[in-house]
Design a protein around this motif. Sequence first.
Motif, PDB file in Angstrom:
ATOM      1  N   ALA A 253       0.828  -1.205   0.000  1.00 49.30           N
ATOM      2  CA  ALA A 253       0.000   0.000   0.000  1.00 49.30           C
ATOM      3  C   ALA A 253       0.864   1.257   0.000  1.00 49.30           C
ATOM      4  O   ALA A 253       0.562   2.236  -0.701  1.00 49.30           O
ATOM      5  CB  ALA A 253      -0.927  -0.005   1.216  1.00 49.30           C
ATOM      6  N   ARG A 254       1.943   1.222   0.755  1.00 48.86           N
ATOM      7  CA  ARG A 254       2.831   2.385   0.797  1.00 48.86           C
ATOM      8  C   ARG A 254       3.493   2.621  -0.561  1.00 48.86           C
ATOM      9  O   ARG A 254       3.597   3.763  -1.020  1.00 48.86           O
ATOM     10  CB  ARG A 254       3.914   2.180   1.867  1.00 48.86           C
ATOM     11  CG  ARG A 254       4.826   3.382   1.993  1.00 48.86           C
ATOM     12  CD  ARG A 254       6.064   3.088   2.799  1.00 48.86           C
ATOM     13  NE  ARG A 254       7.072   4.096   2.540  1.00 48.86           N
ATOM     14  CZ  ARG A 254       8.368   3.921   2.668  1.00 48.86           C
ATOM     15  NH1 ARG A 254       8.823   2.746   3.062  1.00 48.86           N
ATOM     16  NH2 ARG A 254       9.212   4.879   2.406  1.00 48.86           N
ATOM     17  N   MET A 255       3.950   1.558  -1.208  1.00 48.00           N
ATOM     18  CA  MET A 255       4.538   1.707  -2.536  1.00 48.00           C
ATOM     19  C   MET A 255       3.511   2.249  -3.532  1.00 48.00           C
ATOM     20  O   MET A 255       3.837   3.058  -4.400  1.00 48.00           O
ATOM     21  CB  MET A 255       5.080   0.366  -3.026  1.00 48.00           C
ATOM     22  CG  MET A 255       6.298  -0.159  -2.278  1.00 48.00           C
ATOM     23  SD  MET A 255       7.756   0.917  -2.420  1.00 48.00           S
ATOM     24  CE  MET A 255       7.730   1.698  -0.789  1.00 48.00           C
ATOM     25  N   ALA A 256       2.260   1.812  -3.373  1.00 46.79           N
ATOM     26  CA  ALA A 256       1.202   2.312  -4.244  1.00 46.79           C
ATOM     27  C   ALA A 256       0.989   3.805  -4.029  1.00 46.79           C
ATOM     28  O   ALA A 256       0.862   4.572  -4.992  1.00 46.79           O
ATOM     29  CB  ALA A 256      -0.095   1.544  -3.985  1.00 46.79           C
ATOM     30  N   LEU A 257       0.955   4.235  -2.777  1.00 43.66           N
ATOM     31  CA  LEU A 257       0.786   5.661  -2.487  1.00 43.66           C
ATOM     32  C   LEU A 257       1.961   6.472  -3.006  1.00 43.66           C
ATOM     33  O   LEU A 257       1.786   7.598  -3.492  1.00 43.66           O
ATOM     34  CB  LEU A 257       0.609   5.869  -0.982  1.00 43.66           C
ATOM     35  CG  LEU A 257      -0.694   5.350  -0.377  1.00 43.66           C
ATOM     36  CD1 LEU A 257      -0.700   5.544   1.130  1.00 43.66           C
ATOM     37  CD2 LEU A 257      -1.895   6.051  -1.003  1.00 43.66           C
TER      38      LEU A 257
END
Length: 199
Positions: free
Chosen positions: A64-68
């Motif tokens: 999720a962090r990489m997506a953000l």
Amino acid sequence: MTIYDLKPRFQALLRPFTTWLFRRAVTANMVTVAAMLASVAYGAWMLLAASTLPYLLLPLFMFARMALNAVDGMLAREHGQQSKLGAVLNEVGDLIADAALLVPFATLAGVSPQLVYAVVYLSALTEFVGVMGQVTGAGRRYDGPSGKSDRAFLFGLLGLLIGFGVPVLPYLNPVLILLLVLLALTCWNRARRAAAGAA
């Protein structure tokens, strides 16, 4: 070859979601700050939780962090939201988030805190050297072999194994030593190519 090389395909998958956010007045800086604060909160949960649940779920959070991180970049570049403040928030936010998510590993039984702190330090140094490419005209450097996405994958995998009760802790120190070698090589690669400048 690093996981970062898959970023264009990842961005293509996220583009509809990015457009949806833009139409709802969500800015790149909002996403950047949200990712940083979420990482700090997640790191605190890892430190304070009485169970291994946060480690088990760490791969999902890392994803999720990489997506953000990808979304804030697309909002900035593709929707006219680039700014000097955004550039600063992006780099500083990543350093804070990395430290928040890695430091809890220093509290695990049998794991050398010094090795974890050294990984946090060299991880920050790789990003600093990467930014230096912009100073020399070589552009932001993302050279491997141990970029941010690679580290996220590694620690997400370790968290998953720890969460499932796999006895990996006795082997964590050698893994960290190997990672330090890869981080040093990453710093060298980025510094060498940043020093070469635009040529």
